[in-house]
Scaffold this active site. Structure first.
Site, mmCIF file in Angstrom:
data_model
loop_
_atom_site.group_PDB
_atom_site.id
_atom_site.type_symbol
_atom_site.label_atom_id
_atom_site.label_comp_id
_atom_site.label_asym_id
_atom_site.label_seq_id
_atom_site.Cartn_x
_atom_site.Cartn_y
_atom_site.Cartn_z
ATOM 1 N N LYS A 151 0.657 4.853 6.773
ATOM 2 C CA LYS A 151 0.054 5.621 5.666
ATOM 3 C C LYS A 151 0.564 7.053 5.709
ATOM 4 O O LYS A 151 1.193 7.483 6.665
ATOM 5 C CB LYS A 151 -1.480 5.645 5.772
ATOM 6 C CG LYS A 151 -2.145 4.291 5.867
ATOM 7 C CD LYS A 151 -2.086 3.512 4.597
ATOM 8 C CE LYS A 151 -2.782 2.164 4.797
ATOM 9 N NZ LYS A 151 -2.423 1.191 3.833
ATOM 10 N N SER A 180 0.799 -1.228 0.000
ATOM 11 C CA SER A 180 0.000 0.000 0.000
ATOM 12 C C SER A 180 0.830 1.276 0.000
ATOM 13 O O SER A 180 0.347 2.323 -0.402
ATOM 14 C CB SER A 180 -0.958 0.018 1.183
ATOM 15 O OG SER A 180 -0.261 0.191 2.386
#
Length: 167
Positions: free
Chosen positions: A85, A40
């Site tokens: 993230k 990701s």
């Protein structure tokens, strides 16, 4: 002889306990190392097993984050899982979500987090703004493998964030 054995054992155990307590304090308050897994955050991280990042934790005292920082956090959908993230939006910002073409305001006490590889990232686009209290630190450097050692760059997608302004 038993007294001598206890003295020898104590001379080894005492520094080990002290070192462990110091290590726990440093890890809990100042910095720690986190394993990076999954695709990701590609290309910032390759996501292969064996990739590690330095996580600075002093930023938690004042929730001192800025757009583009990479952070670790406990996911809001599974509190036993941690993720890494990028901070896209902060409280009060307006975010353009490209997949849905909607514009969302980030509520107070929350931030908008996305992976760099949006096609495989489970992030704020799926579960919405993340409470800032779930953030556990700011990723500052890649520390392993040696060929990738270096600072983690700040990046924010252009044209997607309208920062909150105090008027």
């Amino acid at each position: 002889m038993a007294a001598g054995a206890w003295a020898a054992l104590r001379s080894v155990v005492k520094p080990c306990i002290a070192g462990s307590l110091i290590g726990l304090t440093v890890s809990d308050r100042y910095f720690t190392v986190a394993a990076v897994r999954g695709a990701s955050m590609h290309p910032t991280f390759e996501g292969r097993t064996g990739e590690y990042a330095l996580v600075e934790r002093l930023c938690l005292e004042r929730y001192d984050f800025s757009r583009g920082d990479v952070v670790t956090f406990v996911t809001p959908v599974d509190h036993q899982r941690k993720a890494i993230k990028r901070v896209i939006g902060l409280p009060g910002d307006w975010i353009s979500v490209p997949e849905t073409e909607e514009i969302r305001k980030i509520p107070e006490g929350h931030c908008w987090l996305e992976g760099d590889n949006g096609s495989v990232s489970q992030d704020s686009r799926a579960y919405g703004p993340v409470p800032i209290g779930l953030v556990q630190g700011r990723v500052t450097h890649v520390v392993w493998p040696p060929r990738k050692i270096g600072r983690v760059d700040k990046r924010v997608p252009e044209g997607r964030v309208m920062p909150h302004r105090n008027l």
